[in-house]
Design a protein around this motif. Structure first.
Motif, PDB file in Angstrom:
ATOM      1  N   ILE A  78      -7.701   0.899  -7.338  1.00  0.00           N
ATOM      2  CA  ILE A  78      -7.201   2.157  -6.796  1.00  0.00           C
ATOM      3  C   ILE A  78      -5.694   2.028  -6.643  1.00  0.00           C
ATOM      4  CG2 ILE A  78      -7.209   3.703  -4.800  1.00  0.00           C
ATOM      5  CD1 ILE A  78     -10.177   2.966  -4.459  1.00  0.00           C
ATOM      6  N   SER A  79      -4.998   2.960  -7.288  1.00  0.00           N
ATOM      7  CA  SER A  79      -3.543   2.922  -7.271  1.00  0.00           C
ATOM      8  C   SER A  79      -2.991   4.262  -6.804  1.00  0.00           C
ATOM      9  CB  SER A  79      -3.043   2.604  -8.680  1.00  0.00           C
ATOM     10  OG  SER A  79      -1.650   2.525  -8.706  1.00  0.00           O
ATOM     11  N   TYR A  80      -2.213   4.245  -5.744  1.00  0.00           N
ATOM     12  CA  TYR A  80      -1.555   5.433  -5.202  1.00  0.00           C
ATOM     13  C   TYR A  80      -2.536   6.586  -4.955  1.00  0.00           C
ATOM     14  CZ  TYR A  80       2.678   2.906  -6.404  1.00  0.00           C
ATOM     15  OH  TYR A  80       3.665   1.960  -6.490  1.00  0.00           O
ATOM     16  N   GLU A  81      -3.470   6.364  -4.054  1.00  0.00           N
ATOM     17  CA  GLU A  81      -4.452   7.384  -3.690  1.00  0.00           C
ATOM     18  C   GLU A  81      -3.988   8.123  -2.435  1.00  0.00           C
ATOM     19  OE1 GLU A  81      -9.201   7.515  -3.318  1.00  0.00           O
ATOM     20  OE2 GLU A  81      -8.220   6.210  -1.848  1.00  0.00           O
ATOM     21  N   PRO A  82      -3.630   9.407  -2.561  1.00  0.00           N
ATOM     22  CA  PRO A  82      -3.215  10.192  -1.396  1.00  0.00           C
ATOM     23  C   PRO A  82      -4.430  10.561  -0.530  1.00  0.00           C
ATOM     24  CG  PRO A  82      -2.380  11.145  -3.452  1.00  0.00           C
ATOM     25  CD  PRO A  82      -3.415  10.132  -3.805  1.00  0.00           C
ATOM     26  N   GLN A  83      -4.204  10.642   0.773  1.00  0.00           N
ATOM     27  CA  GLN A  83      -5.273  11.003   1.706  1.00  0.00           C
ATOM     28  C   GLN A  83      -4.666  11.642   2.953  1.00  0.00           C
ATOM     29  OE1 GLN A  83      -7.640   7.644   2.947  1.00  0.00           O
ATOM     30  NE2 GLN A  83      -8.790   8.839   4.430  1.00  0.00           N
ATOM     31  N   ALA A  84      -5.285  12.722   3.395  1.00  0.00           N
ATOM     32  CA  ALA A  84      -4.922  13.344   4.672  1.00  0.00           C
ATOM     33  C   ALA A  84      -5.982  12.925   5.684  1.00  0.00           C
ATOM     34  CB  ALA A  84      -4.894  14.866   4.540  1.00  0.00           C
ATOM     35  N   MET A  85      -5.538  12.476   6.844  1.00  0.00           N
ATOM     36  CA  MET A  85      -6.465  12.087   7.921  1.00  0.00           C
ATOM     37  C   MET A  85      -6.149  12.929   9.147  1.00  0.00           C
ATOM     38  SD  MET A  85      -6.565   7.944   7.575  1.00  0.00           S
ATOM     39  CE  MET A  85      -7.827   7.762   8.807  1.00  0.00           C
TER      40      MET A  85
END
Length: 167
Positions: A78-85
């Motif tokens: 997994i490379s540069y996975e954006p996520q909003a928490m």
């Protein structure tokens, strides 16, 4: 206050990792609004950059702790996975929209988090973050409350560069 929120974020992130085999995250360096972090989990090293919103709306609700992060997990390819928490449960089957300047990206939701709906758009979102001036995130809580957040993109490029060689 910023350090307290980042400490909380680190604890939340560890809860998503294999807690029994994860070590406490280490802050590598702070780059304006974005911090670079790493920790070791059962699948190997995890590196990520993280920021908190500079503005939250509506002002009259408890948002909890809100974060936007981009992670690298080489052991899981997994490379540069954006996520909003979010600090609250998101409405089931709702979408979170990330707007950077005039571009919009749609994220799917699960629990209190959201990820890019079309994984092929992850590099475009990260590139937009690097070159963008303004980033906003809109979501809807499980209760149906529309929420929005604005983030500073100051320091995102340097923070991502810092975790580029995560192994």
């Amino acid at each position: 206050m910023f350090v307290t929120k980042l400490t909380t974020a680190l604890a939340i992130l560890l809860s998503f990792a294999s807690v029994a085999s994860a070590q406490s995250p280490t802050r590598i360096q702070q780059f304006n609004a974005w911090g670079a972090y790493s920790y070791t989990a059962g699948t190997g090293k995890v590196c990520y950059v993280l920021s908190v919103p500079k503005e939250k709306s509506p002002a009259n609700v408890d948002h909890g702790d809100i974060f936007f992060l981009v992670s690298q997990r080489p052991g899981q390819n997994i490379s540069y996975e954006p996520q909003a928490m979010m600090g609250y449960a998101l409405q089931e089957n709702s979408k979170v929209v990330v707007k950077i300047d005039a571009r919009e990206f749609t994220l799917f939701t699960k629990g209190n988090s959201a990820w890019v709906e079309n994984a092929a758009e992850e590099p475009a979102l990260v590139a937009a973050m690097k070159g963008g001036k303004a980033m906003s995130v809109t979501a809807k809580s499980r209760k149906g409350t529309p929420t929005s957040y604005s983030y500073s993109l100051s320091g995102i490029s340097a923070a991502l560069k810092q975790i580029e060689t995560c192994r």
